[in-house]
Design a protein around this motif. Structure first.
Motif, PDB file in Angstrom:
ATOM      1  N   TRP A  34       0.811  -1.218   0.000  1.00  0.00           N
ATOM      2  CA  TRP A  34       0.000   0.000   0.000  1.00  0.00           C
ATOM      3  C   TRP A  34       0.846   1.270   0.000  1.00  0.00           C
ATOM      4  CZ3 TRP A  34      -2.754  -2.732   4.540  1.00  0.00           C
ATOM      5  CH2 TRP A  34      -3.576  -3.750   4.032  1.00  0.00           C
ATOM      6  N   LYS A 137      -8.417   4.434  -0.223  1.00  0.00           N
ATOM      7  CA  LYS A 137      -8.486   2.991  -0.412  1.00  0.00           C
ATOM      8  C   LYS A 137      -9.609   2.363   0.406  1.00  0.00           C
ATOM      9  CE  LYS A 137      -3.663   1.993  -1.563  1.00  0.00           C
ATOM     10  NZ  LYS A 137      -4.011   1.691  -2.963  1.00  0.00           N
ATOM     11  N   ILE A 139     -10.274  -1.499   1.931  1.00  0.00           N
ATOM     12  CA  ILE A 139      -9.533  -2.738   2.173  1.00  0.00           C
ATOM     13  C   ILE A 139     -10.425  -3.699   2.960  1.00  0.00           C
ATOM     14  CG2 ILE A 139      -7.489  -3.779   3.228  1.00  0.00           C
ATOM     15  CD1 ILE A 139      -6.171  -0.968   3.097  1.00  0.00           C
ATOM     16  N   THR A 289      -8.872   1.296  -5.148  1.00  0.00           N
ATOM     17  CA  THR A 289      -8.767   2.739  -5.006  1.00  0.00           C
ATOM     18  C   THR A 289     -10.063   3.423  -5.450  1.00  0.00           C
ATOM     19  OG1 THR A 289      -6.401   2.655  -5.414  1.00  0.00           O
ATOM     20  CG2 THR A 289      -7.469   4.795  -5.696  1.00  0.00           C
TER      21      THR A 289
END
Length: 293
Positions: A34, A137, A139, A289
């Motif tokens: 990342w 982001k 996740i 993203t």
């Protein structure tokens, strides 16, 4: 005691999280995958007692912040108590995430073994996306149950006698169709992320292989065995008729249900602290993203 299921499972959460990742692998994700080099603000959906915050904050640039959201009031209470002893910038919110309205202000939205419990996981995933700034982001650390079971080996028995992969696969798929809750969501999550508009979607897999080694020191062996038992390894299936009826109600055929019961019973009889066992949870870590028009 709280009526919310996970409020009463704090010890389970504490004892089992260590089965999933090595700390250096999380460091690798933060620094090499990342490439987080500036302070970030994180919101954790279904934060529990703040496990991800405890793991990630020490790895993030100074000035990073962590907001945990969970329905469990006891979990949030535990998180606040835990983080009161450290110096990180944190906030914890007790609320029903399905009703949560979050501003687009975070750099990263995360979940850990949370989406699998939602019968509307795509709605929650969309909320996560909407809470993140442009170029931020999303996740998801989520499981792949059938992969977990394929990555388990109990020495001294035929694995097909204790882990019925075909029956389990059918059982998990039936549960998903019936309830909307998907224990295999980890392997589907990259697809869902891309379909919802995230860009540059990738998926990694956790590196941890738990090895119950009869040559390890007794303290480490007892701790690992306790964590595995807490996770459900070797759990006795209970009364045969009741267990089989329950499996049939989950849409297995009677013969399949009996096979699954016998497999669980055999595992419970053969697995103990003197066993040799390897288990790789293979948690899937998907991320993408946010790119706004």
């Amino acid at each position: 005691m709280s009526e919310y299921y996970w409020d009463n499972k704090i010890e389970y959460l504490r004892k089992t999280r260590g089965l999933y990742y090595n700390d250096d692998y999380l460091q690798f994700l933060v620094q090499s995958v990342w490439k987080i080099t500036n302070p970030v603000s994180i919101i954790d959906y279904g934060c529990g007692f703040g496990y991800l915050g405890l793991k990630l904050l020490p790895l993030l640039p100074e000035g990073s912040s962590y907001t945990g959201v969970d329905k469990g009031e006891e979990l949030i209470k535990e998180a606040r108590e835990t983080f009161s002893k450290v110096s990180f910038q944190t906030e914890f919110i007790a609320c029903d995430i399905e009703q949560l309205d979050v501003e687009e202000k975070y750099d990263i939205a995360v979940s850990h073994a949370f989406l699998l419990h939602m019968n509307n996981s795509e709605v929650i995933l969309q909320k996560m996306i909407e809470s993140v700034k442009d170029q931020g982001k999303v996740i998801g650390f989520e499981p792949h149950w059938i992969g977990n079971m394929a990555n388990c080996h109990l020495d001294g028995v035929e694995q097909s006698h204790v882990v019925k992969l075909g029956v389990l696969q059918k059982l998990f798929e039936n549960d998903y169709k019936r309830t909307g809750k998907d224990g295999n969501i980890g392997i589907r999550l990259p697809i869902r992320m891309s379909q919802l508009g995230l860009q540059n979607v990738e998926c990694r897999m956790s590196d941890k292989v738990n090895f119950l080694d009869q040559n390890m020191d007794m303290e480490s062996k007892s701790a690992l065995f306790g964590s595995l038992r807490e996770e459900g390894f070797g759990e006795e299936p209970g009364d045969s008729d009741e267990s089989i009826d329950n499996l049939v109600n989950r849409e297995l055929q009677p013969e399949e249900a009996r096979e699954q019961y016998e497999a669980e019973l055999t595992f419970s009889k053969r697995f103990n602290q003197e066993s040799w066992l390897t288990f790789a949870p293979s948690m899937k870590i998907s991320f993408g993203t946010v790119q706004r028009a």
